[in-house]
Design an enzyme around this catalytic site. Structure first.
Site, PDB file in Angstrom:
ATOM      1  N   GLU A 157      -1.160 -22.877 -97.512  1.00  0.00           N
ATOM      2  CA  GLU A 157       0.019 -22.059 -97.798  1.00  0.00           C
ATOM      3  C   GLU A 157       1.306 -22.720 -97.319  1.00  0.00           C
ATOM      4  OE1 GLU A 157      -0.479 -18.023 -96.382  1.00  0.00           O
ATOM      5  OE2 GLU A 157      -2.648 -18.236 -96.522  1.00  0.00           O
ATOM      6  N   CYS A 165       8.413 -23.930 -94.752  1.00  0.00           N
ATOM      7  CA  CYS A 165       7.421 -23.869 -93.681  1.00  0.00           C
ATOM      8  C   CYS A 165       6.135 -24.497 -94.219  1.00  0.00           C
ATOM      9  CB  CYS A 165       7.199 -22.410 -93.299  1.00  0.00           C
ATOM     10  SG  CYS A 165       5.874 -22.162 -92.106  1.00  0.00           S
ATOM     11  N   CYS A 186      -7.513 -23.757 -88.886  1.00  0.00           N
ATOM     12  CA  CYS A 186      -7.068 -24.166 -87.549  1.00  0.00           C
ATOM     13  C   CYS A 186      -8.197 -23.892 -86.559  1.00  0.00           C
ATOM     14  CB  CYS A 186      -5.822 -23.360 -87.159  1.00  0.00           C
ATOM     15  SG  CYS A 186      -5.116 -23.817 -85.569  1.00  0.00           S
ATOM     16  N   CYS A 228      -6.152 -18.688 -81.645  1.00  0.00           N
ATOM     17  CA  CYS A 228      -5.229 -17.667 -81.144  1.00  0.00           C
ATOM     18  C   CYS A 228      -5.665 -16.332 -81.750  1.00  0.00           C
ATOM     19  CB  CYS A 228      -3.786 -17.988 -81.543  1.00  0.00           C
ATOM     20  SG  CYS A 228      -3.200 -19.556 -80.872  1.00  0.00           S
ATOM     21  N   CYS A 244      -3.854 -14.569 -84.859  1.00  0.00           N
ATOM     22  CA  CYS A 244      -3.446 -15.399 -86.002  1.00  0.00           C
ATOM     23  C   CYS A 244      -4.501 -15.407 -87.103  1.00  0.00           C
ATOM     24  CB  CYS A 244      -3.190 -16.822 -85.505  1.00  0.00           C
ATOM     25  SG  CYS A 244      -2.760 -17.964 -86.811  1.00  0.00           S
ATOM     26  N   GLY A 302      -2.448 -24.398 -89.176  1.00  0.00           N
ATOM     27  CA  GLY A 302      -2.862 -25.602 -88.440  1.00  0.00           C
ATOM     28  C   GLY A 302      -2.051 -25.869 -87.195  1.00  0.00           C
ATOM     29  N   SER A 343       6.094 -27.040 -84.287  1.00  0.00           N
ATOM     30  CA  SER A 343       5.649 -25.922 -83.464  1.00  0.00           C
ATOM     31  C   SER A 343       4.250 -26.187 -82.936  1.00  0.00           C
ATOM     32  CB  SER A 343       5.666 -24.646 -84.313  1.00  0.00           C
ATOM     33  OG  SER A 343       5.253 -23.546 -83.550  1.00  0.00           O
ATOM     34  N   LEU A 355       4.602 -19.653 -76.858  1.00  0.00           N
ATOM     35  CA  LEU A 355       4.277 -19.265 -75.484  1.00  0.00           C
ATOM     36  C   LEU A 355       3.579 -17.902 -75.471  1.00  0.00           C
ATOM     37  CD1 LEU A 355       4.527 -20.228 -72.559  1.00  0.00           C
ATOM     38  CD2 LEU A 355       6.755 -19.129 -72.445  1.00  0.00           C
ATOM     39  N   ASN A 376       3.220 -10.093 -86.731  1.00  0.00           N
ATOM     40  CA  ASN A 376       2.742  -9.676 -88.046  1.00  0.00           C
ATOM     41  C   ASN A 376       1.360  -9.082 -87.888  1.00  0.00           C
ATOM     42  OD1 ASN A 376       4.483 -10.333 -90.354  1.00  0.00           O
ATOM     43  ND2 ASN A 376       4.516 -12.336 -89.352  1.00  0.00           N
ATOM     44  N   CYS A 424       1.600 -16.791 -92.507  1.00  0.00           N
ATOM     45  CA  CYS A 424       0.542 -17.699 -92.984  1.00  0.00           C
ATOM     46  C   CYS A 424      -0.874 -17.253 -92.706  1.00  0.00           C
ATOM     47  CB  CYS A 424       0.774 -19.070 -92.385  1.00  0.00           C
ATOM     48  SG  CYS A 424       1.811 -20.014 -93.461  1.00  0.00           S
TER      49      CYS A 424
END
Ligand code: SAH
Length: 338
Positions: free
Chosen positions: A85, A98, A105, A109, A112, A152, A184, A208, A283, A326
């Site tokens: 994406e 972006c 990935c 996290c 995510c 990623g 990032s 963070l 999100n 994403c």
């Protein structure tokens, strides 16, 4: 290939060196996706190149345009059928894209969507470049800013990402200013040091999302490897060496990391550092239970940081009608095709 690499390849094929410049121009300025488009090269040469080389580009599989703000979300298909994406956003200062750095990935996290099924593979430099070029081709607009904030972890796919950065900033190509490119990371500490040594001109964003190890380890397993203290030390070293401000991303999740105590602790830890905090209304993702903090909580968290001398912005949400964050689009697509 960089221009010198392309020049070597041309030399190996017995071609004059100016051919490399022509090919580079077709790829990086005219954004050609096949050798057949390169009409100032002879037919036989184009056929030879086609036999010897491959142009790895992305193809638009799905495209969504926000009716609210014109944000465009792309689901791209790669040559091997994998999907990634990208999002194109319009700001006052120009267009920003972006881009993704991996298919999926591995960082896990918890909040995510990109990481749920792990990492399928790294993207090549061409596949990262091609996300920018495809958006430029599709919209006819010139892109001035790039954020490596798609799917990623860019600092895990380090070599390909560095090659991408070198190519996209090449004066003879798209020539995007390094200062307009944000990388990032969830906090791959040794790679932050590599970055400050080799490419200090880029903008670094650090995800963070928590002021201490207790909270951060719960939501970001990478914190078990490098603690908040080690990460912030690397960030401090980065700002001191590069004199460049670091941007800390902080996704506000209700009841997780958004209390007054969190704001105080965060302010204490960041005090005196050349940085700013970017608060992101989290999100909400179908596959997990995290709930975004209320607008009021965001405002008071932001005020508390500001009062303690930490520059803070609240990120504007773009493309809310098209699931523009994403990971979600790819998952929908994979499920439909399963
Ligand atoms: N791997 C890199 C870049 C990709 S993610 C990194 O971790 O920084 C880009 C940003 O989106 C990161 O700050 C990430 O933590 C954040 N993010 C991921 N899922 C999110 C969600 N559901 N809500 C808000 N931000 C999210």
């Amino acid at each position: 290939m960089t221009l010198p690499e392309l020049q070597n390849a041309c030399a190996t094929m017995g071609l004059p060196i100016f051919r490399a410049g022509q090919i580079f121009d077709w790829l990086h300025n005219k954004h050609a996706v096949s050798f057949s488009e390169m009409t100032n090269l002879g037919k036989n040469l184009r056929a030879d190149l086609d036999r010897e080389f491959e142009i790895r580009n992305v193809e638009i599989l799905e495209k969504y345009v926000s009716k609210l703000d014109g944000t465009v979300k792309y689901l791209y298909r790669l040559n091997d059928g994998e999907t990634i994406e990208s999002v194109l956003m319009k700001y006052k200062y120009g267009y920003s894209v972006c881009v993704s750095s991996q298919v999926g990935c591995n960082m896990k996290c918890r909040f995510c969507a990109s990481t749920i099924d792990g990492c399928v593979r790294d993207l090549t430099a061409s596949e990262i470049l091609s996300q920018v070029y495809a958006a430029e081709r599709d919209t006819g607009e010139r892109i001035s800013h790039i954020v490596l904030m798609g799917m990623g972890e860019p600092l895990v796919n380090y070599d390909n990402v560095m090659r991408f950065l070198d190519l996209i900033t090449d004066e003879k190509g798209d020539n995007i200013s390094a200062r307009h490119i944000s990388i990032s990371t969830c906090g791959i500490v040794p790679r932050i040091y590599d970055l400050l040594e080799t490419r200090p001109q880029f903008t670094l964003s650090v995800s963070l999302h928590a002021p201490n190890d207790e909270i951060r380890s719960k939501i970001m397993p990478v914190n078990y490897r490098w603690s908040v203290e080690e990460l912030l030390q690397a960030c401090k070293d980065y700002t001191e060496t590069t004199s460049r401000r670091i941007s800390f991303e902080y996704a506000m999740m209700s009841g997780v990391n958004d209390s007054d105590e969190c704001a105080e602790e965060l302010a204490d830890r960041l005090k005196g550092m050349l940085c700013h905090v970017n608060l992101i209304p989290a999100n909400e993702v179908r596959e997990n239970d995290y709930v975004r903090s209320s607008d009021e909580r965001l405002r008071s968290f932001s005020k508390m940081l500001e009062r303690r001398g930490i520059t803070t912005t609240v990120r504007r949400t773009l493309g809310p009608d098209i699931d523009a964050s994403c990971g979600q689009l790819r998952r929908n697509h994979e499920k439909e095709n399963a």
